[in-house]
Design an enzyme around this catalytic site. Structure first.
Site, PDB file in Angstrom:
ATOM      1  N   PRO A  11       1.131  -0.966   0.277  1.00 48.14           N
ATOM      2  CA  PRO A  11      -0.348   0.110  -0.247  1.00 48.14           C
ATOM      3  C   PRO A  11       0.877   1.637  -0.364  1.00 48.14           C
ATOM      4  O   PRO A  11       2.019   1.725   0.275  1.00 48.14           O
ATOM      5  CB  PRO A  11      -0.909  -0.145   1.211  1.00 48.14           C
ATOM      6  CG  PRO A  11      -0.188  -1.139   1.871  1.00 48.14           C
ATOM      7  CD  PRO A  11       0.467  -1.766   1.128  1.00 48.14           C
ATOM      8  N   ASN A  12       0.652   2.058  -0.791  1.00 44.18           N
ATOM      9  CA  ASN A  12       0.886   3.080  -1.403  1.00 44.18           C
ATOM     10  C   ASN A  12       2.172   3.768  -1.826  1.00 44.18           C
ATOM     11  O   ASN A  12       2.588   4.740  -1.599  1.00 44.18           O
ATOM     12  CB  ASN A  12       1.273   4.468   0.326  1.00 44.18           C
ATOM     13  CG  ASN A  12      -0.348   4.283   1.067  1.00 44.18           C
ATOM     14  OD1 ASN A  12      -1.742   4.781   0.795  1.00 44.18           O
ATOM     15  ND2 ASN A  12      -0.621   3.446   2.512  1.00 44.18           N
ATOM     16  N   ARG A  19       5.801  12.478  -2.615  1.00 44.97           N
ATOM     17  CA  ARG A  19       5.937  13.298  -1.475  1.00 44.97           C
ATOM     18  C   ARG A  19       7.534  12.549  -0.645  1.00 44.97           C
ATOM     19  O   ARG A  19       7.574  10.851  -0.700  1.00 44.97           O
ATOM     20  CB  ARG A  19       4.910  13.631  -0.693  1.00 44.97           C
ATOM     21  CG  ARG A  19       4.202  12.508  -0.056  1.00 44.97           C
ATOM     22  CD  ARG A  19       3.093  13.139   0.833  1.00 44.97           C
ATOM     23  NE  ARG A  19       2.366  12.102   1.265  1.00 44.97           N
ATOM     24  CZ  ARG A  19       3.009  11.044   2.213  1.00 44.97           C
ATOM     25  NH1 ARG A  19       3.366  12.058   3.108  1.00 44.97           N
ATOM     26  NH2 ARG A  19       1.796  10.511   3.162  1.00 44.97           N
ATOM     27  N   TYR A  24      12.154   7.964   1.540  1.00 44.53           N
ATOM     28  CA  TYR A  24      11.896   7.074   0.476  1.00 44.53           C
ATOM     29  C   TYR A  24      12.742   7.229  -1.687  1.00 44.53           C
ATOM     30  O   TYR A  24      12.447   6.371  -1.585  1.00 44.53           O
ATOM     31  CB  TYR A  24      10.453   7.217   0.134  1.00 44.53           C
ATOM     32  CG  TYR A  24       9.801   6.203   1.380  1.00 44.53           C
ATOM     33  CD1 TYR A  24       9.929   5.259   1.984  1.00 44.53           C
ATOM     34  CD2 TYR A  24       8.762   6.969   1.730  1.00 44.53           C
ATOM     35  CE1 TYR A  24       9.121   4.671   3.106  1.00 44.53           C
ATOM     36  CE2 TYR A  24       7.583   6.573   2.956  1.00 44.53           C
ATOM     37  CZ  TYR A  24       8.162   5.856   3.276  1.00 44.53           C
ATOM     38  OH  TYR A  24       7.701   5.200   4.677  1.00 44.53           O
ATOM     39  N   ASN A  75       8.470  -5.630  -1.094  1.00 47.45           N
ATOM     40  CA  ASN A  75       7.774  -4.881   0.094  1.00 47.45           C
ATOM     41  C   ASN A  75       6.547  -4.345   0.089  1.00 47.45           C
ATOM     42  O   ASN A  75       5.625  -3.981  -0.412  1.00 47.45           O
ATOM     43  CB  ASN A  75       8.534  -3.801  -1.523  1.00 47.45           C
ATOM     44  CG  ASN A  75       8.130  -2.192  -0.255  1.00 47.45           C
ATOM     45  OD1 ASN A  75       7.649  -1.830   1.274  1.00 47.45           O
ATOM     46  ND2 ASN A  75       9.103  -1.120   0.086  1.00 47.45           N
ATOM     47  N   ALA A  78       3.473  -1.178   4.941  1.00 48.89           N
ATOM     48  CA  ALA A  78       2.957  -0.759   6.046  1.00 48.89           C
ATOM     49  C   ALA A  78       2.038  -2.141   6.264  1.00 48.89           C
ATOM     50  O   ALA A  78       2.286  -2.914   7.697  1.00 48.89           O
ATOM     51  CB  ALA A  78       1.533   0.388   6.431  1.00 48.89           C
ATOM     52  N   GLU A  99      12.532 -10.108   1.316  1.00 44.26           N
ATOM     53  CA  GLU A  99      11.710  -8.899   2.122  1.00 44.26           C
ATOM     54  C   GLU A  99      12.734  -7.413   1.978  1.00 44.26           C
ATOM     55  O   GLU A  99      13.938  -7.737   2.115  1.00 44.26           O
ATOM     56  CB  GLU A  99      11.360  -8.801   3.693  1.00 44.26           C
ATOM     57  CG  GLU A  99      10.623  -7.714   4.354  1.00 44.26           C
ATOM     58  CD  GLU A  99      10.989  -8.095   5.618  1.00 44.26           C
ATOM     59  OE1 GLU A  99      11.017  -8.769   5.853  1.00 44.26           O
ATOM     60  OE2 GLU A  99      10.392  -6.712   5.485  1.00 44.26           O
ATOM     61  N   HIS A 101      12.846  -2.935   2.307  1.00 42.23           N
ATOM     62  CA  HIS A 101      12.422  -1.926   2.144  1.00 42.23           C
ATOM     63  C   HIS A 101      13.177  -0.597   2.244  1.00 42.23           C
ATOM     64  O   HIS A 101      14.067  -0.766   2.096  1.00 42.23           O
ATOM     65  CB  HIS A 101      11.928  -1.544   3.823  1.00 42.23           C
ATOM     66  CG  HIS A 101      11.159  -2.417   4.424  1.00 42.23           C
ATOM     67  ND1 HIS A 101      10.080  -2.594   4.178  1.00 42.23           N
ATOM     68  CD2 HIS A 101      11.546  -3.727   5.259  1.00 42.23           C
ATOM     69  CE1 HIS A 101       9.354  -3.896   4.747  1.00 42.23           C
ATOM     70  NE2 HIS A 101      10.383  -4.170   5.248  1.00 42.23           N
ATOM     71  N   ARG A 108      13.360   4.588  12.821  1.00 45.75           N
ATOM     72  CA  ARG A 108      12.828   4.927  12.490  1.00 45.75           C
ATOM     73  C   ARG A 108      11.533   4.384  14.050  1.00 45.75           C
ATOM     74  O   ARG A 108      11.767   4.107  14.544  1.00 45.75           O
ATOM     75  CB  ARG A 108      11.096   4.952  11.187  1.00 45.75           C
ATOM     76  CG  ARG A 108      12.424   4.928  10.416  1.00 45.75           C
ATOM     77  CD  ARG A 108      12.035   5.049   8.505  1.00 45.75           C
ATOM     78  NE  ARG A 108      10.454   6.011   8.743  1.00 45.75           N
ATOM     79  CZ  ARG A 108       9.371   5.709   7.402  1.00 45.75           C
ATOM     80  NH1 ARG A 108       9.502   4.426   6.294  1.00 45.75           N
ATOM     81  NH2 ARG A 108       8.663   7.021   8.041  1.00 45.75           N
TER      82      ARG A 108
HETATM   83  O1  CA2 Z   1      10.853   1.731   3.290  1.00 47.99           O
HETATM   84  C1  CA2 Z   1       9.572   1.423   3.128  1.00 47.99           C
HETATM   85  O2  CA2 Z   1       9.588   0.746   1.891  1.00 47.99           O
HETATM   86  C2  CA2 Z   1       8.155   0.686   4.061  1.00 47.99           C
HETATM   87  O3  CA2 Z   1       8.014  -0.373   3.143  1.00 47.99           O
HETATM   88  C3  CA2 Z   1       7.126   1.964   2.918  1.00 47.99           C
HETATM   89  C4  CA2 Z   1       5.962   1.586   3.752  1.00 47.99           C
HETATM   90  C5  CA2 Z   1       6.054   2.128   5.106  1.00 47.99           C
HETATM   91  O4  CA2 Z   1       5.358   1.941   6.056  1.00 47.99           O
HETATM   92  C6  CA2 Z   1       6.768   0.827   5.707  1.00 47.99           C
HETATM   93  O5  CA2 Z   1       6.860   0.796   7.221  1.00 47.99           O
HETATM   94  C7  CA2 Z   1       8.295   1.193   5.197  1.00 47.99           C
HETATM   95  C8  CA2 Z   1       5.542   3.531   3.202  1.00 47.99           C
HETATM   96  C9  CA2 Z   1       5.338   3.423   1.717  1.00 47.99           C
HETATM   97  C10 CA2 Z   1       4.340   4.891   1.959  1.00 47.99           C
HETATM   98  O6  CA2 Z   1       5.363   5.574   0.419  1.00 47.99           O
HETATM   99  C11 CA2 Z   1       4.985   6.882   0.645  1.00 47.99           C
HETATM  100  C12 CA2 Z   1       5.491   7.395  -0.033  1.00 47.99           C
HETATM  101  C13 CA2 Z   1       5.424   8.269  -0.809  1.00 47.99           C
HETATM  102  C14 CA2 Z   1       4.263   8.817   0.193  1.00 47.99           C
HETATM  103  C15 CA2 Z   1       3.376   8.623   0.071  1.00 47.99           C
HETATM  104  C16 CA2 Z   1       3.719   7.435   0.903  1.00 47.99           C
END
Ligand code: CA2
Length: 150
Positions: A11-12, A19, A24, A75, A78, A99, A101, A108
């Site tokens: 997700p996301n 952003r 990221y 990946n 969340a 896996e 990330h 974090r």
């Molecule tokens: O670091 C990673 O790849 C995560 O899997 C990314 C997830 C986070 O919940 C994990 O804890 C770590 C979140 C991805 C959401 O990414 C966004 C990027 C830009 C704008 C909004 C969300």
């Protein structure tokens, strides 16, 4: 034709590049897909790159990987920190999996320090941004090659 490596994104992750680049990176998910395709091609492999915001769809894709993939990169976004369903699907999936990330989840918030799915994968790569996906393809290339009949 050899089976592809499934690269599954949770997700996301479709919002990458819009952003939080300090966490990221600047790459969009399409940029990461292009990097994965180039890395896989260089290693003589193919990838099937997917993203979903739905836990059930990700579970279905992991089940599909049991027979349809030679390896799996996940990946889970969340869902990493919540999904026993993805853990169970990965435990049932016999293909080698990694896996990934983008961020270093251990530097974090505490709720990101635990991954339900790590127990079911061969290894975890985190904190290297988009390069983590390429590192995962390299790792899987070695594992897949060792499994091929000579
Ligand atoms: O670091 C990673 O790849 C995560 O899997 C990314 C997830 C986070 O919940 C994990 O804890 C770590 C979140 C991805 C959401 O990414 C966004 C990027 C830009 C704008 C909004 C969300």
């Amino acid at each position: 034709m050899a089976k592809p490596i499934f690269v599954l994104n949770g997700p996301n992750l479709n919002l990458l590049g819009t952003r939080e680049p300090e966490i990221y990176g600047k790459d969009t998910l399409d940029d990461i897909k292009a990097k994965c395709e180039a890395k896989a091609k260089a290693l003589g492999l193919a990838i099937d790159f997917r993203q979903s915001n739905h836990e059930g769809e990700l579970v279905a894709w992991i089940q599909e990987a049991r027979t349809g993939a030679s390896g799996l990169i996940v990946n889970a976004g969340a869902f990493t920190h919540t999904s026993i369903a993805m853990l169970d699907a990965l435990l049932a999936c016999q293909v080698p999996s990694v896996e990934v990330h983008l961020s270093n989840i251990f530097t974090r918030e505490p709720f990101r320090h635990h991954s339900y799915i790590s127990k079911a994968v061969k290894g975890v790569i985190c904190g290297f941004g988009a390069a983590g996906y390429e590192l995962a393809i390299e790792a899987l290339a070695g594992l897949i090659k060792n499994k091929r009949p000579s």
